[in-house]
Design a protein around this motif. Structure first.
Motif, PDB file in Angstrom:
ATOM      1  N   LEU A   1       0.835  -1.206   0.000  1.00 58.78           N
ATOM      2  CA  LEU A   1       0.000   0.000   0.000  1.00 58.78           C
ATOM      3  C   LEU A   1       0.870   1.256   0.000  1.00 58.78           C
ATOM      4  N   LEU A   2       1.969   1.212   0.775  1.00 58.45           N
ATOM      5  CA  LEU A   2       2.866   2.372   0.832  1.00 58.45           C
ATOM      6  C   LEU A   2       3.477   2.671  -0.533  1.00 58.45           C
ATOM      7  N   ILE A   3       4.028   1.653  -1.165  1.00 60.11           N
ATOM      8  CA  ILE A   3       4.751   1.920  -2.423  1.00 60.11           C
ATOM      9  C   ILE A   3       3.790   2.169  -3.584  1.00 60.11           C
ATOM     10  N   LEU A   4       2.576   1.651  -3.458  1.00 58.09           N
ATOM     11  CA  LEU A   4       1.606   1.900  -4.513  1.00 58.09           C
ATOM     12  C   LEU A   4       1.087   3.343  -4.447  1.00 58.09           C
ATOM     13  N   SER A   5       0.896   3.861  -3.247  1.00 55.29           N
ATOM     14  CA  SER A   5       0.187   5.128  -3.097  1.00 55.29           C
ATOM     15  C   SER A   5       1.088   6.334  -2.900  1.00 55.29           C
ATOM     16  N   ASN A   6       2.393   6.132  -2.812  1.00 55.33           N
ATOM     17  CA  ASN A   6       3.258   7.271  -2.521  1.00 55.33           C
ATOM     18  C   ASN A   6       4.543   7.224  -3.341  1.00 55.33           C
ATOM     19  N   GLU A   7       4.749   8.257  -4.169  1.00 53.53           N
ATOM     20  CA  GLU A   7       5.944   8.286  -5.014  1.00 53.53           C
ATOM     21  C   GLU A   7       7.228   8.357  -4.204  1.00 53.53           C
ATOM     22  N   LYS A   8       7.169   9.110  -3.101  1.00 52.71           N
ATOM     23  CA  LYS A   8       8.379   9.255  -2.268  1.00 52.71           C
ATOM     24  C   LYS A   8       8.759   7.928  -1.626  1.00 52.71           C
ATOM     25  N   ALA A   9       7.752   7.127  -1.287  1.00 54.81           N
ATOM     26  CA  ALA A   9       8.037   5.835  -0.660  1.00 54.81           C
ATOM     27  C   ALA A   9       8.855   4.955  -1.597  1.00 54.81           C
ATOM     28  N   ILE A  10       8.606   5.063  -2.886  1.00 53.61           N
ATOM     29  CA  ILE A  10       9.378   4.315  -3.882  1.00 53.61           C
ATOM     30  C   ILE A  10      10.705   5.011  -4.157  1.00 53.61           C
ATOM     31  N   ALA A  11      10.651   6.325  -4.380  1.00 55.68           N
ATOM     32  CA  ALA A  11      11.869   7.066  -4.734  1.00 55.68           C
ATOM     33  C   ALA A  11      12.951   6.909  -3.666  1.00 55.68           C
ATOM     34  N   SER A  12      12.534   6.751  -2.403  1.00 55.61           N
ATOM     35  CA  SER A  12      13.509   6.628  -1.323  1.00 55.61           C
ATOM     36  C   SER A  12      13.931   5.185  -1.090  1.00 55.61           C
ATOM     37  N   SER A  13      13.511   4.276  -1.967  1.00 55.90           N
ATOM     38  CA  SER A  13      13.952   2.889  -1.799  1.00 55.90           C
ATOM     39  C   SER A  13      14.149   2.186  -3.139  1.00 55.90           C
ATOM     40  N   LEU A  14      14.617   2.957  -4.130  1.00 52.81           N
ATOM     41  CA  LEU A  14      14.770   2.386  -5.479  1.00 52.81           C
ATOM     42  C   LEU A  14      15.722   1.199  -5.493  1.00 52.81           C
ATOM     43  N   GLU A  15      16.814   1.292  -4.722  1.00 57.68           N
ATOM     44  CA  GLU A  15      17.810   0.216  -4.742  1.00 57.68           C
ATOM     45  C   GLU A  15      17.274  -1.045  -4.063  1.00 57.68           C
ATOM     46  N   HIS A  16      16.163  -0.887  -3.338  1.00 58.20           N
ATOM     47  CA  HIS A  16      15.616  -2.010  -2.573  1.00 58.20           C
ATOM     48  C   HIS A  16      14.764  -2.940  -3.442  1.00 58.20           C
ATOM     49  N   TYR A  17      14.138  -2.368  -4.482  1.00 56.34           N
ATOM     50  CA  TYR A  17      13.165  -3.165  -5.236  1.00 56.34           C
ATOM     51  C   TYR A  17      13.694  -3.567  -6.608  1.00 56.34           C
ATOM     52  N   PRO A  18      13.520  -4.849  -6.963  1.00 50.33           N
ATOM     53  CA  PRO A  18      13.886  -5.287  -8.312  1.00 50.33           C
ATOM     54  C   PRO A  18      12.939  -4.666  -9.354  1.00 50.33           C
ATOM     55  N   ALA A  19      13.394  -4.644 -10.609  1.00 51.53           N
ATOM     56  CA  ALA A  19      12.639  -3.968 -11.675  1.00 51.53           C
ATOM     57  C   ALA A  19      11.206  -4.482 -11.784  1.00 51.53           C
ATOM     58  N   HIS A  20      10.991  -5.789 -11.601  1.00 47.63           N
ATOM     59  CA  HIS A  20       9.636  -6.299 -11.841  1.00 47.63           C
ATOM     60  C   HIS A  20       8.631  -5.743 -10.827  1.00 47.63           C
ATOM     61  N   ILE A  21       9.102  -5.412  -9.607  1.00 47.62           N
ATOM     62  CA  ILE A  21       8.207  -4.809  -8.603  1.00 47.62           C
ATOM     63  C   ILE A  21       7.872  -3.380  -9.030  1.00 47.62           C
ATOM     64  N   LEU A  22       8.905  -2.648  -9.447  1.00 50.18           N
ATOM     65  CA  LEU A  22       8.685  -1.252  -9.868  1.00 50.18           C
ATOM     66  C   LEU A  22       7.714  -1.208 -11.047  1.00 50.18           C
ATOM     67  N   GLN A  23       7.874  -2.160 -11.969  1.00 54.17           N
ATOM     68  CA  GLN A  23       6.966  -2.208 -13.134  1.00 54.17           C
ATOM     69  C   GLN A  23       5.541  -2.556 -12.700  1.00 54.17           C
ATOM     70  N   ALA A  24       5.421  -3.466 -11.751  1.00 53.21           N
ATOM     71  CA  ALA A  24       4.082  -3.858 -11.276  1.00 53.21           C
ATOM     72  C   ALA A  24       3.378  -2.668 -10.629  1.00 53.21           C
ATOM     73  N   VAL A  25       4.126  -1.880  -9.879  1.00 51.94           N
ATOM     74  CA  VAL A  25       3.543  -0.705  -9.221  1.00 51.94           C
ATOM     75  C   VAL A  25       3.070   0.284 -10.280  1.00 51.94           C
ATOM     76  N   GLU A  26       3.917   0.523 -11.277  1.00 52.35           N
ATOM     77  CA  GLU A  26       3.581   1.464 -12.341  1.00 52.35           C
ATOM     78  C   GLU A  26       2.310   1.012 -13.090  1.00 52.35           C
ATOM     79  N   ALA A  27       2.246  -0.273 -13.400  1.00 52.31           N
ATOM     80  CA  ALA A  27       1.084  -0.806 -14.126  1.00 52.31           C
ATOM     81  C   ALA A  27      -0.188  -0.683 -13.283  1.00 52.31           C
ATOM     82  N   ALA A  28      -0.059  -0.960 -11.987  1.00 54.29           N
ATOM     83  CA  ALA A  28      -1.226  -0.868 -11.092  1.00 54.29           C
ATOM     84  C   ALA A  28      -1.723   0.577 -11.034  1.00 54.29           C
TER      85      ALA A  28
END
Ligand code: GDP
Ligand code: K
Ligand code: MG
Length: 309
Positions: free
Chosen positions: A216-243
């Motif tokens: 819920l955090l990474i889906l609803s908040n850009e900063k939550a993702i931007a502050s943990s880019l190195e933490h998530y593999p590409a497929h998670i980032l893509q899934a969030v974007e698609a959602a």
């Protein structure tokens, strides 16, 4: 020996450090988190059996799990168990300022949703009472699904109970429960969150009690993702974007909806558990009593002094 970390977290100025000092005595270790100038303060729980290895960690004050500052980012990373030098939290103590309950509950509900064993330290009861606010502790505990311990940390009130409660929590095996959800979301939003949560659970095998809350955090908040880019593999980032794109297409405001839903839920809890008495409507006879008592004491003290002279 294994270490059991008890994490103290809450909004700024709710009394975390006062509680930390009372729980650990004067032998805290102060340093920095690796690579950043954010203060890391930890100490052994005073009076706890050494073999239990209980450490208390005083996190920087935080308003939300979507970080707006480096301090908040560190708190978030500790709570999501992202720092390799720290084991997963054994117990979270959420310090809540009783005199500012509604705002503090916003953060508290986010942390409860992470699903760790959790206690609420309801501090500043003295301030709440002098503001004319009565809090129904049992009702609050029931609404939050956690134990609530009332405290006036600055005078040490409630600290022994807090320590006992921490020890008994760490001694008992935490019950397997589904983490509470406080933000009531539209079905399509919940489904997107659940899908990302299951991908997080597959990607990171261990300690994923917090998968739904994290999704819920990474889906609803850009900063939550931007502050943990190195933490998530590409497929998670893509899934969030698609959602997000699907939610946009359905005209669901993925930024605002979870915030609003949480505020609504927190406001409801507040209304159920707090009784506000208007102090300025205090009865005239109460006021008169207070003045008279004051005068009587003043007169007695005056007479006492006169007698001594
Ligand atoms: P932190 O920012 O969460 O670490 O909060 P502190 O522990 O630094 O406390 C902030 C201020 O509130 C300090 O001046 C404390 O002495 C005071 N304080 C802490 N607990 C209480 C309490 O229960 N009642 C009252 N009246 N003041 C408190
Ligand atoms: K402070
Ligand atoms: Mg502090």
């Amino acid at each position: 020996a294994s270490e059991n970390y008890v994490i103290l977290t809450g909004n700024p100025n709710c009394g975390k450090t006062t509680i930390f000092n009372a729980l650990t005595g004067l032998r805290a270790k102060v340093g920095n988190y690796a690579g950043v100038t954010v203060e890391r303060k930890e100490g052994r729980l005073m009076g706890s059996p050494p073999e239990m290895g209980i450490k208390v960690l005083d996190l920087p004050g935080t308003y939300s799990l979507s970080p707006q500052s480096l301090d908040e980012q560190v708190s978030r990373d500790v709570l999501l168990h992202r720092l390799p030098q720290l084991p997963a939290p054994a117990l979270i103590v959420i310090v809540v300022d009783a005199s500012n309950l509604q705002r503090n509950l916003y953060y508290a509900t986010q942390v409860i949703e992470l699903g760790y064993p959790t206690l609420i330290a309801l501090n500043m009861i003295d301030v709440a009472e002098s503001n004319g606010h009565q809090i129904d502790i049992q009702a609050l505990a029931k609404s939050l699904g956690t134990a609530v311990i009332p405290l006036v940390a600055s005078s040490g009130n409630g600290i022994p109970e807090m320590r006992d409660r921490i020890l008994s929590c760490l001694r008992s095996k935490p019950p397997k429960t589904t983490p509470r959800q406080f933000a009531d979301l539209p079905a399509s939003f919940s489904k997107e969150t659940a899908d990302i949560a299951s991908q997080l659970a597959i990607t990171f095998h261990e300690h994923r009690t917090q998968a739904t809350a994290e999704a819920l955090l990474i889906l609803s908040n850009e900063k939550a993702i931007a502050s943990s880019l190195e933490h998530y593999p590409a497929h998670i980032l893509q899934a969030v974007e698609a959602a997000r794109q699907r939610l946009d297409a359905a005209q669901i405001d993925w930024r605002g909806v979870p915030i609003e839903a949480r505020y609504t839920s927190v406001a409801k809890i507040y209304q159920e558990v707090v009784t506000e008495t208007q102090l300025d409507q205090e009865s005239f006879s109460d006021k008169l009593d207070a003045i008279l008592t004051h005068k009587v004491w003043g007169t007695l003290i005056f007479l006492g002094i006169m007698a001594l002279m």
